[in-house]
Structure formats: structure tokens, C-alpha cells
Design a protein around this motif. Sequence first.
Motif, PDB file in Angstrom:
ATOM      1  N   GLU A  40       3.505  -4.688 -16.054  1.00  0.00           N
ATOM      2  CA  GLU A  40       2.544  -4.704 -15.124  1.00  0.00           C
ATOM      3  C   GLU A  40       2.858  -3.769 -13.899  1.00  0.00           C
ATOM      4  OE1 GLU A  40       0.999  -8.375 -14.200  1.00  0.00           O
ATOM      5  OE2 GLU A  40       2.046  -9.288 -15.830  1.00  0.00           O
ATOM      6  N   ARG A  41       4.079  -3.693 -13.225  1.00  0.00           N
ATOM      7  CA  ARG A  41       4.399  -2.855 -12.185  1.00  0.00           C
ATOM      8  C   ARG A  41       5.906  -2.834 -12.146  1.00  0.00           C
ATOM      9  NH1 ARG A  41       5.879  -5.108  -7.397  1.00  0.00           N
ATOM     10  NH2 ARG A  41       4.893  -6.969  -6.560  1.00  0.00           N
TER      11      ARG A  41
ATOM     12  N   LYS B  83       2.772 -11.686  -8.245  1.00  0.00           N
ATOM     13  CA  LYS B  83       3.426 -11.331  -9.414  1.00  0.00           C
ATOM     14  C   LYS B  83       4.665 -12.082  -9.543  1.00  0.00           C
ATOM     15  CE  LYS B  83       0.408  -8.174 -10.700  1.00  0.00           C
ATOM     16  NZ  LYS B  83      -0.381  -8.470 -12.068  1.00  0.00           N
TER      17      LYS B  83
ATOM     18  N   THR C   4       8.129 -15.604  -7.128  1.00  0.00           N
ATOM     19  CA  THR C   4       7.039 -15.131  -6.981  1.00  0.00           C
ATOM     20  C   THR C   4       6.953 -14.124  -5.659  1.00  0.00           C
ATOM     21  OG1 THR C   4       6.051 -16.881  -7.730  1.00  0.00           O
ATOM     22  CG2 THR C   4       4.582 -15.619  -6.326  1.00  0.00           C
TER      23      THR C   4
ATOM     24  N   ASP D 146       2.561 -10.206  -3.983  1.00  0.00           N
ATOM     25  CA  ASP D 146       1.173 -10.209  -4.414  1.00  0.00           C
ATOM     26  C   ASP D 146       0.887 -10.859  -5.598  1.00  0.00           C
ATOM     27  OD1 ASP D 146       2.864  -9.311  -6.161  1.00  0.00           O
ATOM     28  OD2 ASP D 146       1.837  -7.283  -6.538  1.00  0.00           O
TER      29      ASP D 146
ATOM     30  N   GLY E 299       4.108  -0.864  -6.209  1.00  0.00           N
ATOM     31  CA  GLY E 299       3.848  -2.226  -6.465  1.00  0.00           C
ATOM     32  C   GLY E 299       2.876  -2.758  -5.113  1.00  0.00           C
TER      33      GLY E 299
ATOM     34  N   VAL F  68       8.125  -6.075 -13.279  1.00  0.00           N
ATOM     35  CA  VAL F  68       7.211  -7.095 -13.854  1.00  0.00           C
ATOM     36  C   VAL F  68       6.845  -6.738 -15.296  1.00  0.00           C
ATOM     37  CG1 VAL F  68       5.249  -8.597 -13.491  1.00  0.00           C
ATOM     38  CG2 VAL F  68       6.332  -7.462 -11.424  1.00  0.00           C
TER      39      VAL F  68
END
Length: 358
Positions: A137-138, A99, A94, A97, A7, A120
Motif C-alpha cells: 500500500e505505501r 492505515k 493505526t 491516515d 505516505g 504497509v
Amino acid sequence: MHYEISGKGEDSIKNILDLDPVGAAGLMESLGEPAYRADQVMKWIWAGGVTSFEFMTNVSKALRSKLGLEYRIFHPRVSRAETSTDGTVKFLMTMDDEKVVETVLIPAGTHYTQCLSTQVGCPMGCRFCSTGKMGFERNLTCGEIAGQVVSAVRFLKDQGDPLAVSNLVIMGMGEPLLNWTEVQKALNIFRHAQALNFSRRRITLSTVGVRGRLMDFGRSNLALPAISLHAPDQSLRKSLMPGAAEYELGALMDDLKSYPLAPRERITMEYVMLKGVNDSPSQARDLVRLLSGLKCKINLLRYNPGEGAGFKCSSEESIAAFQDYLRSKDFTVMLRKSMGADIHAACGQLKARCSSES
């Protein structure tokens, strides 16, 4: 199936929350500090929830300066909070980064149970789950996973809410065992006496089952297991849960029968009730055959519709008949109460969106 994607970039400032107790001990050793300093730092970060090394008043200024050169303290940021009519609180959190993930506080009388996210999005693609429609996403880091608890506790304190977070369920966004390295470190933070200090019996991890890692989780003895099953046969499970299909149902059952449990413990099997899909009397009989000989209890879940899901919840009559049949075969069966559905905070409804999309 491998999704352990970092991440953070290599040049990012390190977040000290991403050190579990073993990592914190290693850091102190590398700095020439006595071992007890690791416990002091962990207590300030997790139990104290501090945001600056300067608040660590029983840590020497020299060590605080050293830590400040290499690390920062960053807890997930509460970007939005929504409260349901039943008292459930859903947070959009949040990360560093930008995300975002969702985490939920579920009221239970004198305390809250917090539902935590580990990725995520999610790569499993379960057709009845809103998170699965996000894609992947990650992974979250251990600090981002455990930090959801600190951020929620701080929110409650700021709101003057007297209830404590006493139970954790790792049932939010993501498949925990696809991020096992970081989830295991987060579990160590949850359990450590100088960190968040939760007992094992108050932590449950929900997984569809990931071959190999399921038994790694069992051997870790860090939390109680819950298996997202949702179908009594391989064909239907593959249709509903394509990402889970590579762990063939028979092999999963064989592994669960050898899963390490304490004498009074049982594996929780989770089964969402989908009208006309998995709720027939014949499927109840198939489920009994599948779970025969397994030390388990069954949680039935009312389906909570998400956006464009195309499924409906089984009727109350079908759910009752399904439940009664399982009980007649000597299974312990509970119908889990849906909480937070009006704010899309119930099981299967988490789908993180920025405020501009809400």
C-alpha cells in the motif's frame, strides 16, 4: 524496483516525528533558534513521549508556539493488543491516515525485543509470508517507524509492565531497503543520544537484499545485517521469493563478501525450514557451497503457517539433520525459537487487519 511512495499528501499537517536529528537541527536553524534546542525537542518527543508542545517545559513559549503553527505530535495509535501464552505481545497500530501495521514485542528474560514494520504490506511477494499476500500500500515515514517504539513503551508503562524494550529488529511488515530514505532516518532516531539512544549492536535490519541499497545500508553503519535467504540456489529462491529474484544470488553473495563489518561481526543468514521444499541433505550441501568464504552465521527458522500458505514446517528430524550438517562444516548455526505463533505474531505471520476483519 522502486516503491518509495509518499505516505502523506502535500497539504497534510506535518508530524514533527518525521524529523530525524538532522531535520530537527535544520528546523531550529530556520527558526533562528540555537542548535541545542533541537536536542531538547528530540528528547521530549522520543525519550519523553510527549503528545503536546506545551509539555516541553524547558523550551520557550515562543518556540512552542512556532512549532505548534507548523507541526503536530502524532504517535502511531495502538488499536488492538494481543498477548500470547509465551508473553509475546502483538499490536495493531493505526497511522494518521488510518492505515494499519503490526508490531511485536518478544520477551527475552529481562527485556523485550521489538519487531518493527517499515511498510504497509510488502511488494516482495514471498510465497511463505502472510505479509506478502497483502500486497503493497505505501511506505511508512520515519516517524511512523520509530513511533512504534514510543507507542509500545507507553503501552507497557500503562500496563505496569517493568520490562524495557532493549533490542530492535526491523523484521516486521515490509522490505526495509525499499524504503531506505525513511528507514535510515528512523535508524538515526534510534541511535541518537537525545532520542531513543539504542546502540548499534542492539538493532538488526532484515532484508532480502536490494541491489545498491544493501551496500548503502552497510556503509551507514547504523545496524547489524540479517539476510532473508531461504533457498540455496537462484531457481528455488526465485520461485519462493519472486520480488528478490532481480538481485541474482551470485551477485548478492559477491556483495556480501565485501560488506563492511567490524572484526568480530558476522552477517546473519536467515533460512526458513519448509518441508519437502528446501530441507533436503543435498540442499544443505548446496547451502554450504553458496556460503563458503562468507563471514556469516546461520539462523534456521521453523516455518509458521499463515492463512492459505500451502507450506508445512520441516520435521524436527529434518531440521536437526540440516543443522548438524551445517555445523559439521564449521558454520555457527542457531535454531530460532518461534514466539507468538498462537496469535499469528511469529516470523512470516504478520498481516495487518482491522478489528472488523478479525
